[in-house]
Design an enzyme around this catalytic site. Sequence first.
Site, short mmCIF file in Angstrom:
data_model
loop_
_atom_site.label_atom_id
_atom_site.label_comp_id
_atom_site.label_asym_id
_atom_site.label_seq_id
_atom_site.Cartn_x
_atom_site.Cartn_y
_atom_site.Cartn_z
N ASP A 13 13.94 -2.84 -10.12
CA ASP A 13 13.77 -1.40 -10.29
C ASP A 13 12.71 -1.06 -11.33
O ASP A 13 12.78 -0.01 -11.98
CB ASP A 13 15.10 -0.71 -10.67
CG ASP A 13 16.15 -0.93 -9.61
OD1 ASP A 13 15.80 -0.86 -8.42
OD2 ASP A 13 17.31 -1.20 -9.98
N LYS A 16 8.06 -1.26 -8.78
CA LYS A 16 7.06 -2.07 -8.05
C LYS A 16 6.52 -1.33 -6.83
O LYS A 16 5.35 -1.44 -6.49
CB LYS A 16 7.68 -3.40 -7.57
CG LYS A 16 8.08 -4.32 -8.70
CD LYS A 16 8.82 -5.54 -8.19
CE LYS A 16 10.18 -5.24 -7.61
NZ LYS A 16 11.18 -4.72 -8.56
N GLY A 40 15.23 -1.72 -3.08
CA GLY A 40 14.97 -0.32 -2.79
C GLY A 40 13.68 0.07 -3.47
O GLY A 40 13.60 0.12 -4.68
N HIS A 41 12.66 0.28 -2.67
CA HIS A 41 11.36 0.65 -3.24
C HIS A 41 11.08 2.11 -2.93
O HIS A 41 11.03 2.51 -1.78
CB HIS A 41 10.25 -0.25 -2.67
CG HIS A 41 10.38 -1.67 -3.15
ND1 HIS A 41 9.71 -2.73 -2.59
CD2 HIS A 41 11.10 -2.20 -4.16
CE1 HIS A 41 10.02 -3.83 -3.24
NE2 HIS A 41 10.86 -3.55 -4.18
N GLN A 223 13.17 -7.15 -6.38
CA GLN A 223 14.01 -7.49 -7.54
C GLN A 223 13.11 -7.88 -8.73
O GLN A 223 11.94 -7.55 -8.73
CB GLN A 223 15.03 -8.59 -7.21
CG GLN A 223 16.13 -8.14 -6.27
CD GLN A 223 15.77 -8.28 -4.81
OE1 GLN A 223 15.13 -9.25 -4.40
NE2 GLN A 223 16.18 -7.34 -3.98
P1 IMP Z 1 22.61 -8.95 -4.28
O1 IMP Z 1 21.15 -9.22 -4.31
O2 IMP Z 1 22.98 -7.78 -3.40
O3 IMP Z 1 23.43 -10.17 -4.01
O4 IMP Z 1 23.06 -8.46 -5.75
C1 IMP Z 1 23.01 -9.36 -6.86
C2 IMP Z 1 22.57 -8.63 -8.12
O5 IMP Z 1 21.21 -8.24 -7.98
C3 IMP Z 1 23.34 -7.33 -8.39
O6 IMP Z 1 23.41 -7.17 -9.81
C4 IMP Z 1 22.44 -6.26 -7.83
O7 IMP Z 1 22.64 -5.01 -8.43
C5 IMP Z 1 21.09 -6.84 -8.17
N1 IMP Z 1 20.02 -6.38 -7.28
C6 IMP Z 1 19.76 -6.81 -6.01
N2 IMP Z 1 18.68 -6.19 -5.51
C7 IMP Z 1 18.25 -5.36 -6.48
C8 IMP Z 1 17.15 -4.46 -6.56
O8 IMP Z 1 16.35 -4.30 -5.64
N3 IMP Z 1 17.02 -3.78 -7.73
C9 IMP Z 1 17.86 -3.97 -8.76
N4 IMP Z 1 18.90 -4.79 -8.74
C10 IMP Z 1 19.09 -5.48 -7.60
MG MG Z 2 14.66 -0.76 -6.68
#
Ligand code: IMP
Ligand code: MG
Length: 425
Positions: A13, A16, A40-41, A223
């Site tokens: 977040d 990017k 989520g972009h 991420q």
């Molecule tokens: P997962 O990727 O859904 O398995 O989540 C694992 C961890 O990564 C959690 O803490 C999510 O909130 C975090 N996470 C996954 N994708 C994102 C992202 O795009 N932005 C921020 N945090 C993320």
């Molecule tokens: Mg995001």
Amino acid sequence: MPSTVVVGAQWGDEGKGGVVDVLAERADMVVRFNGGNNAGHTVFVGEEHFALHLVPCGILRGKACLLGNGVVIDLQGLLGEMRELESRGIAVRDHLLISESAHLVLPYHRALDAAEEQARGAAAIGTTLRGIGQAYADKYARSGLRALDLTQPAVFRDKLAAALAHKNALLTKVYGAPPLDFDQVYAELAPAAQELAPLVADIATVINQALDDGKQVVFEGAQGTLLDIDFGTYPFVTSSNPIAAAAAVGSGVSPKRLHRIVGVVKAYTTRVGAGPFPTECEPELADKFRVQGREFGTTTGRPRRIGWFDAVVARKAAMLNGIEHLAVTHLDVLDQFDRIPICVAYRCDGEQRHTFPTSLETLARCTPVYEEMPGWREETTGVTSPAGLPRAARAYLDRLAEIAGARLLMARMGPRRDQTVVVEA
Ligand code: IMP
Ligand code: MG
């Protein structure tokens, strides 16, 4: 620069999406190399808001958009996103290709994500419940389905049936969760598979050919570094490698072809989900950030956790990614503060340390050591050139670049395209 890699240098977040959108203007191709629709972009075009999860941000500029082998693809998620974009006048199908080797996220991955999170109880990771970890687990266990399987309907059906039988045993016998019905799952997936099959291609060859032809390629990371499966705050991480090296592995180009590494940081720090966060601030202060900073997850809508900028994190990210250029986002959120703390080290067991501990137990004993920079108390949202930045704001940006050992590439002062100051082209 023929190729640019954009990576998050915090916990995701960082903004990017907006940075890729700016860089994509001059690019020919945008390639995603990790993660799935957990990402989520957010990109604003004029006043119009787009939340992208799988489709690379270059789609909003009509560029070739590729999903690399390092990405995991939720068929229904991707199709839903494509339809949404198409309903808003964006041509997606002519521009999008999916790597044959990309693994699929299937309904049983989502069901298992929910069951596993629930079973973890208080130790839950706070995943996005998109089945991401479960899909990558199957990839490495060599039992996953790949995009290639979409092009062979009979193979797809057989593999799906075999996988579902095994996952249903897990769901029912280990987690006491209801099983998924094959006919229903297949009835939902078969049309999606048929619709996406024409987009499946040998992406590595496409990208390498584009680079051979002198095209400009942007590699879009999802991420952030501290969520990296190898280098992040394990187990409170995602299940892929968001770091720059993954741009090569996750798309099929040589590391020699990655020319410019751009690290993206927020001017402060946020995190969604559970796990350590040394500079996390008090709820009242977090609320002050949250409204101006739009700090709610793009994928899950969860309020983000918030804290000051952490130089220990930034230095770790700079090292792991080889960040040479820094993009700083959300600068405007700091317009409201008189003084701006930066965490420059941690105090741990009576000593100062400048490196990020791998042990979460050690990390839990770390408290931030702050230095303070003067605030600027001036609105930066309308600034469009480096000369227009308040002096204290420029000093703050330069300090962040110095911490990262990088050159300041751009600063972003809001979600819109024009709320960007490009310092170095
Ligand atoms: P997962 O990727 O859904 O398995 O989540 C694992 C961890 O990564 C959690 O803490 C999510 O909130 C975090 N996470 C996954 N994708 C994102 C992202 O795009 N932005 C921020 N945090 C993320
Ligand atoms: Mg995001």
